[in-house]
Scaffold this motif. Structure first.
Motif, PDB file in Angstrom:
ATOM      1  N   UNK A   1     -15.406   8.855  -4.270  1.00 41.40           N
ATOM      2  CA  UNK A   1     -15.598   7.670  -3.417  1.00 41.40           C
ATOM      3  C   UNK A   1     -15.209   8.003  -1.984  1.00 41.40           C
ATOM      4  N   UNK A   2     -15.975   7.456  -1.036  1.00 39.63           N
ATOM      5  CA  UNK A   2     -15.625   7.614   0.367  1.00 39.63           C
ATOM      6  C   UNK A   2     -14.383   6.800   0.690  1.00 39.63           C
ATOM      7  N   UNK A   3     -13.517   7.349   1.524  1.00 37.28           N
ATOM      8  CA  UNK A   3     -12.350   6.614   2.004  1.00 37.28           C
ATOM      9  C   UNK A   3     -12.753   5.902   3.298  1.00 37.28           C
ATOM     10  N   UNK A   4     -12.663   4.594   3.287  1.00 30.29           N
ATOM     11  CA  UNK A   4     -13.200   3.766   4.363  1.00 30.29           C
ATOM     12  C   UNK A   4     -12.073   3.174   5.191  1.00 30.29           C
ATOM     13  N   UNK A   5     -12.215   3.246   6.505  1.00 28.75           N
ATOM     14  CA  UNK A   5     -11.360   2.518   7.428  1.00 28.75           C
ATOM     15  C   UNK A   5     -12.154   1.384   8.041  1.00 28.75           C
ATOM     16  N   UNK A   6     -11.579   0.206   8.131  1.00 31.48           N
ATOM     17  CA  UNK A   6     -12.292  -0.966   8.650  1.00 31.48           C
ATOM     18  C   UNK A   6     -11.484  -1.553   9.796  1.00 31.48           C
ATOM     19  N   UNK A   7     -12.062  -1.526  10.990  1.00 24.63           N
ATOM     20  CA  UNK A   7     -11.424  -2.151  12.139  1.00 24.63           C
ATOM     21  C   UNK A   7     -11.879  -3.602  12.229  1.00 24.63           C
ATOM     22  N   UNK A   8     -10.936  -4.553  12.146  1.00 29.59           N
ATOM     23  CA  UNK A   8     -11.243  -5.982  12.193  1.00 29.59           C
ATOM     24  C   UNK A   8     -10.668  -6.576  13.477  1.00 29.59           C
ATOM     25  N   UNK A   9     -11.520  -7.067  14.328  1.00 32.12           N
ATOM     26  CA  UNK A   9     -11.083  -7.664  15.588  1.00 32.12           C
ATOM     27  C   UNK A   9     -10.191  -8.869  15.314  1.00 32.12           C
ATOM     28  N   UNK A  27     -14.709  -2.422  -7.625  1.00 34.01           N
ATOM     29  CA  UNK A  27     -13.758  -2.514  -8.736  1.00 34.01           C
ATOM     30  C   UNK A  27     -12.333  -2.492  -8.189  1.00 34.01           C
ATOM     31  N   UNK A  28     -11.437  -3.194  -8.847  1.00 32.21           N
ATOM     32  CA  UNK A  28     -10.074  -3.344  -8.337  1.00 32.21           C
ATOM     33  C   UNK A  28      -9.415  -2.000  -8.057  1.00 32.21           C
ATOM     34  N   UNK A  29      -9.590  -1.022  -8.963  1.00 33.61           N
ATOM     35  CA  UNK A  29      -8.918   0.267  -8.795  1.00 33.61           C
ATOM     36  C   UNK A  29      -9.478   1.057  -7.613  1.00 33.61           C
ATOM     37  N   UNK A  30     -10.682   0.720  -7.147  1.00 30.27           N
ATOM     38  CA  UNK A  30     -11.297   1.439  -6.034  1.00 30.27           C
ATOM     39  C   UNK A  30     -10.902   0.857  -4.681  1.00 30.27           C
ATOM     40  N   UNK A  31     -10.399  -0.354  -4.662  1.00 33.25           N
ATOM     41  CA  UNK A  31     -10.095  -1.016  -3.391  1.00 33.25           C
ATOM     42  C   UNK A  31      -8.974  -0.320  -2.626  1.00 33.25           C
ATOM     43  N   UNK A  32      -8.153   0.455  -3.340  1.00 30.61           N
ATOM     44  CA  UNK A  32      -7.044   1.133  -2.689  1.00 30.61           C
ATOM     45  C   UNK A  32      -7.516   2.200  -1.701  1.00 30.61           C
ATOM     46  N   UNK A  48      -7.053 -11.584   0.073  1.00 31.26           N
ATOM     47  CA  UNK A  48      -7.017 -11.812  -1.375  1.00 31.26           C
ATOM     48  C   UNK A  48      -7.409 -10.565  -2.163  1.00 31.26           C
ATOM     49  N   UNK A  49      -8.224  -9.688  -1.583  1.00 29.34           N
ATOM     50  CA  UNK A  49      -8.699  -8.496  -2.295  1.00 29.34           C
ATOM     51  C   UNK A  49      -8.054  -7.218  -1.779  1.00 29.34           C
ATOM     52  N   UNK A  50      -7.210  -7.327  -0.764  1.00 29.94           N
ATOM     53  CA  UNK A  50      -6.610  -6.165  -0.121  1.00 29.94           C
ATOM     54  C   UNK A  50      -5.105  -6.364  -0.042  1.00 29.94           C
ATOM     55  N   UNK A 375     -21.554  -0.143  -3.578  1.00 32.40           N
ATOM     56  CA  UNK A 375     -21.811   0.763  -4.703  1.00 32.40           C
ATOM     57  C   UNK A 375     -22.067   2.186  -4.203  1.00 32.40           C
ATOM     58  N   UNK A 376     -22.763   2.291  -3.073  1.00 31.09           N
ATOM     59  CA  UNK A 376     -23.053   3.625  -2.533  1.00 31.09           C
ATOM     60  C   UNK A 376     -21.770   4.317  -2.076  1.00 31.09           C
ATOM     61  N   UNK A 377     -20.826   3.554  -1.553  1.00 31.00           N
ATOM     62  CA  UNK A 377     -19.554   4.115  -1.114  1.00 31.00           C
ATOM     63  C   UNK A 377     -18.797   4.708  -2.301  1.00 31.00           C
ATOM     64  N   UNK A 378     -18.927   4.069  -3.456  1.00 28.63           N
ATOM     65  CA  UNK A 378     -18.285   4.588  -4.666  1.00 28.63           C
ATOM     66  C   UNK A 378     -18.972   5.864  -5.142  1.00 28.63           C
ATOM     67  N   UNK A 379     -20.288   5.918  -4.993  1.00 31.07           N
ATOM     68  CA  UNK A 379     -21.093   6.990  -5.574  1.00 31.07           C
ATOM     69  C   UNK A 379     -20.889   8.329  -4.881  1.00 31.07           C
ATOM     70  N   UNK A 380     -20.743   8.316  -3.565  1.00 34.96           N
ATOM     71  CA  UNK A 380     -20.694   9.563  -2.805  1.00 34.96           C
ATOM     72  C   UNK A 380     -19.262   9.930  -2.432  1.00 34.96           C
ATOM     73  N   UNK A 381     -19.026  11.240  -2.334  1.00 35.62           N
ATOM     74  CA  UNK A 381     -17.674  11.719  -2.038  1.00 35.62           C
ATOM     75  C   UNK A 381     -17.530  12.263  -0.624  1.00 35.62           C
TER      76      UNK A 381
END
Length: 401
Positions: A1-9, A27-32, A48-50, A375-381
């Motif tokens: 899975x790709x490790x994602x950084x999200x900048x939120x204004x 999936x819950x285990x992937x949100x980390x 709520x999800x993070x 789903x694509x973020x989970x699929x690719x490394x």
């Protein structure tokens, strides 16, 4: 899975809410694997999800008295590719270090920027791949166009059907349209429960309890990014519909409470959206996302925002026939005939009845583009394989050799 950084204004809570909704699609285990960067205070939005340990609370980016140059110093004193760039600002220096240091420490593969031209340029300068969230509005200025050009792709958190007509074709082609993400649309309480809620809210005012059984229910929904413009319409709304049951959700000026029957804050606006006769609302992205797929008529009162963000969204909804402008609503309600009021929902109308009456633009799971993205973020490394094998085919584009 790709490790994602999200900048939120930090303006309003909508940017943090957007990544919260995207995270909920994993999936819950992937949100980390997600990291959120924001300077929004913890009390301004509860994720709520993070988890909190996934959030990097950034230093502010406000101007300081000891800045060498202000953030907007004039034509010959700031780069044309940036909106805001103070010089010598210690907070921004620390903030930039927080972002870059975390990207390295957590081995982040891809940044999603929602929204900041300056953070986009920071990422591009240090060779970090990023996606840029493109909000509605007129964003044809040089800084935005440069941030768009520097991105691997653009993400539009709304349907392509309400894209602004003036959007350049190359920007459209580089955009992945995520549709509106509305995770609560299939979990709606019954009309009977809604009536019970109203009864509870008006327990101290028995004279109004019968009104919402026979009179039109008008719900006014306001967010925390600004509500003065829509509040200013409340006296006119009351004069226009003196017998209506008017509900105000969200912040309200104290001197305007007399024009509504109920003024409250609620955690879930969904029942109010589905069982009111009209919704009056600004055009914040998250509010429109919730209201767009329900059948209740919308009356849009856009707040003033940079780049005409809400005005452009409102006009697109009106052009599509999904909403009325305030002027159209006033005209229709001014008619002497009671036919101006919609047929009231009865307690016998279950959620199944409402589902049967969905408009034709109600989305199907097959078209849920946001889910496909996650789903694509989970699929690719790796970002490179994801970019070449998933993203580019979505866009139908190919960078020049």
């Amino acid at each position: 899975m790709l490790r994602i950084g999200y900048y939120a204004h930090h303006h309003g809570s909508g940017h943090c809410r957007q990544i919260d909704k995207l995270a909920a699609l994993l999936p819950i285990q992937k949100r980390q694997q997600l990291t959120v960067f924001t300077s929004l205070a913890p009390e301004a939005y509860a994720f709520s999800a993070i988890d909190e340990q996934q959030i990097v609370r950034l230093y502010p980016e406000d101007e300081r008295t000891d800045d060498v140059l202000k953030g907007r110093a004039g034509k010959y004193w700031q780069p044309a590719s940036l909106h805001y760039s103070p010089i010598g600002n210690a907070d921004i220096q620390k903030r930039s270090h927080q972002i870059l240091n975390t990207i390295v420490q957590r081995d982040i593969d891809l940044m999603i920027i929602d929204v900041s031209v300056e953070v986009a340029m920071l990422c591009r300068t240090v060779s970090i791949p990023y996606l840029y969230v493109r909000l509605p509005g007129l964003r044809d200025d040089t800084p935005h166009l440069e941030a768009f050009a520097g991105a691997l792709a653009l993400l539009a958190p709304y349907p392509q059907a309400i894209e602004a007509a003036m959007t350049p074709s190359w920007v459209r082609q580089k955009t992945v349209y995520l549709d509106f993400i509305n995770l609560t649309k299939n979990d709606i309480s019954s009309h009977q429960d809604f009536i019970k809620t109203l009864t509870t809210l008006t327990a101290d005012h028995p004279n109004v309890i019968s009104s919402f059984a026979t009179k039109p229910i008008i719900t006014v929904i306001k967010g925390y990014g600004g509500h003065e413009a829509i509040d200013a319409k409340l006296p006119e709304l009351r004069r226009l519909l003196p017998d209506a049951f008017i509900i105000s959700l969200g912040p309200i000026d104290n001197d305007l409470r007399a024009y509504v029957d109920v003024a409250i804050h609620v955690n879930d606006v969904t029942p109010f959206m589905y069982y009111s006769d009209y919704l009056l609302m600004a055009c914040g992205l998250n509010a429109v996302a919730q209201a767009y797929y329900c059948t209740t008529p919308l009356v849009v009162l856009p707040d003033e925002r940079p780049h005409q963000e809400q005005a452009t969204m409102a006009q697109a909804l009106i052009d599509q026939g999904r909403a009325l402008s305030w002027e159209q609503f006033v005209y229709s309600m001014s008619a002497e005939s009671t036919s101006a009021y919609p047929t009231k929902i009865t307690a016998s109308q279950t959620q199944d009845n409402l589902n049967d009456d969905r408009p034709s633009f109600f989305p199907t799971e097959d078209s849920f583009a946001a889910q496909a993205l996650m789903d694509s973020i989970i699929t690719y490394s790796t970002a490179k394989s994801w970019f070449n094998e998933w993203l580019l085919p979505q866009l139908g584009l190919r960078p020049e050799a």
